[in-house]
Write a protein that holds these residues in place. Structure first.
Motif, PDB file in Angstrom:
ATOM      1  N   THR A  90     131.647  17.235 103.733  1.00 51.50           N
ATOM      2  CA  THR A  90     131.717  15.872 103.223  1.00 51.50           C
ATOM      3  C   THR A  90     132.460  15.853 101.895  1.00 51.50           C
ATOM      4  O   THR A  90     132.150  16.638 100.998  1.00 51.50           O
ATOM      5  N   LEU A  91     133.429  14.947 101.782  1.00 50.40           N
ATOM      6  CA  LEU A  91     134.164  14.768 100.531  1.00 50.40           C
ATOM      7  C   LEU A  91     133.342  13.899  99.591  1.00 50.40           C
ATOM      8  O   LEU A  91     132.463  13.163 100.047  1.00 50.40           O
ATOM      9  N   PRO A  92     133.649  13.944  98.295  1.00 49.25           N
ATOM     10  CA  PRO A  92     132.925  13.062  97.364  1.00 49.25           C
ATOM     11  C   PRO A  92     133.198  11.595  97.706  1.00 49.25           C
ATOM     12  O   PRO A  92     134.239  11.276  98.293  1.00 49.25           O
ATOM     13  N   GLU A  93     132.250  10.723  97.343  1.00 50.90           N
ATOM     14  CA  GLU A  93     132.415   9.297  97.647  1.00 50.90           C
ATOM     15  C   GLU A  93     133.586   8.682  96.908  1.00 50.90           C
ATOM     16  O   GLU A  93     134.241   7.785  97.414  1.00 50.90           O
ATOM     17  N   HIS A  94     133.835   9.150  95.681  1.00 45.80           N
ATOM     18  CA  HIS A  94     134.908   8.587  94.855  1.00 45.80           C
ATOM     19  C   HIS A  94     135.880   9.684  94.483  1.00 45.80           C
ATOM     20  O   HIS A  94     135.480  10.803  94.169  1.00 45.80           O
ATOM     21  N   ALA A  95     137.165   9.339  94.501  1.00 41.13           N
ATOM     22  CA  ALA A  95     138.203  10.292  94.099  1.00 41.13           C
ATOM     23  C   ALA A  95     139.328   9.518  93.434  1.00 41.13           C
ATOM     24  O   ALA A  95     139.593   8.365  93.775  1.00 41.13           O
ATOM     25  N   THR A  96     139.988  10.144  92.479  1.00 43.48           N
ATOM     26  CA  THR A  96     141.140   9.537  91.832  1.00 43.48           C
ATOM     27  C   THR A  96     142.376  10.111  92.491  1.00 43.48           C
ATOM     28  O   THR A  96     142.577  11.324  92.496  1.00 43.48           O
ATOM     29  N   ILE A  97     143.174   9.222  93.085  1.00 46.98           N
ATOM     30  CA  ILE A  97     144.393   9.684  93.742  1.00 46.98           C
ATOM     31  C   ILE A  97     145.585   8.939  93.157  1.00 46.98           C
ATOM     32  O   ILE A  97     145.453   7.823  92.650  1.00 46.98           O
ATOM     33  N   ALA A  98     146.753   9.578  93.210  1.00 45.55           N
ATOM     34  CA  ALA A  98     147.978   8.957  92.699  1.00 45.55           C
ATOM     35  C   ALA A  98     148.791   8.453  93.884  1.00 45.55           C
ATOM     36  O   ALA A  98     148.970   9.153  94.876  1.00 45.55           O
ATOM     37  N   ILE A  99     149.293   7.217  93.775  1.00 50.45           N
ATOM     38  CA  ILE A  99     150.157   6.659  94.802  1.00 50.45           C
ATOM     39  C   ILE A  99     151.573   7.093  94.450  1.00 50.45           C
ATOM     40  O   ILE A  99     152.094   6.760  93.396  1.00 50.45           O
ATOM     41  N   THR A 100     152.197   7.860  95.350  1.00 52.03           N
ATOM     42  CA  THR A 100     153.519   8.404  95.051  1.00 52.03           C
ATOM     43  C   THR A 100     154.643   7.606  95.685  1.00 52.03           C
ATOM     44  O   THR A 100     155.784   7.695  95.270  1.00 52.03           O
TER      45      THR A 100
END
Length: 168
Positions: free
Chosen positions: A144-154
């Motif tokens: 299971t991945l964490p509920e929240h993640a910071t991702i960059a839109i490329t």
């Protein structure tokens, strides 16, 4: 385990893993049970009281490994083995082909898990991300991945002048 203790939900250990015998009518959705020598997750349950004969619980089971479904009836007099999965935090290290290498946060042991165990959320994996791994007898069953993640839109589609959410 003596039958008298089994009916009371006594805890005991099989191969060093904690299991608990529960009565057939105590089965609930989300539980993991051992049945026919395999591990199953309980999808849904329905109590049934036929006109004659004893009441039973109609249970829909899903095999944890193969995904096969099975409908089974359990009477309250029957008991089943409820299994507790081991849960640990792992750090995502890298991907190679369809395998993901993870490292246990406390023991630093590395394991490789197939893409299918993570599923579609695998596209959000980032180096160093902390994942929750559920396993049974040392074999990973779910990641299971964490509920929240910071991702960059490329990359995004170019905007068209006058295009609004209401217009589409």
């Amino acid at each position: 385990v003596p039958r008298a203790f089994a009916a009371c939900g006594a805890r005991h250990s099989i191969n060093g893993h904690h299991t608990m015998r529960i009565d057939g009518n105590a089965i609930r959705p989300g539980m993991i049970i051992e049945h026919q020598g395999r591990l199953w997750v309980v999808v849904k349950t329905q109590h049934t009281q036929p006109g004659k004969g004893g009441a039973y619980l109609q249970v829909e089971l899903k095999d944890i490994q193969s995904g096969t479904k099975l409908n089974e009836r359990f009477r309250s007099s029957e008991s089943v083995e409820r299994v507790r999965l081991d849960q640990a935090e792992y750090q995502y290290l890298y991907a190679e082909d369809d395998m993901f290498t993870l490292m246990h946060n406390e023991t630093f042991e590395q394991i490789a898990v197939p893409r299918g165990l993570i599923g579609e959320p695998a596209i959000y994996l980032q180096e160093g991300m902390i994942l929750s791994v559920e396993s049974h007898e040392g074999k990973p069953l779910a990641v299971t991945l964490p509920e929240h993640a910071t991702i960059a839109i490329t990359e995004t589609e170019p905007t068209v002048k006058g295009q609004t959410a209401a217009a589409s």
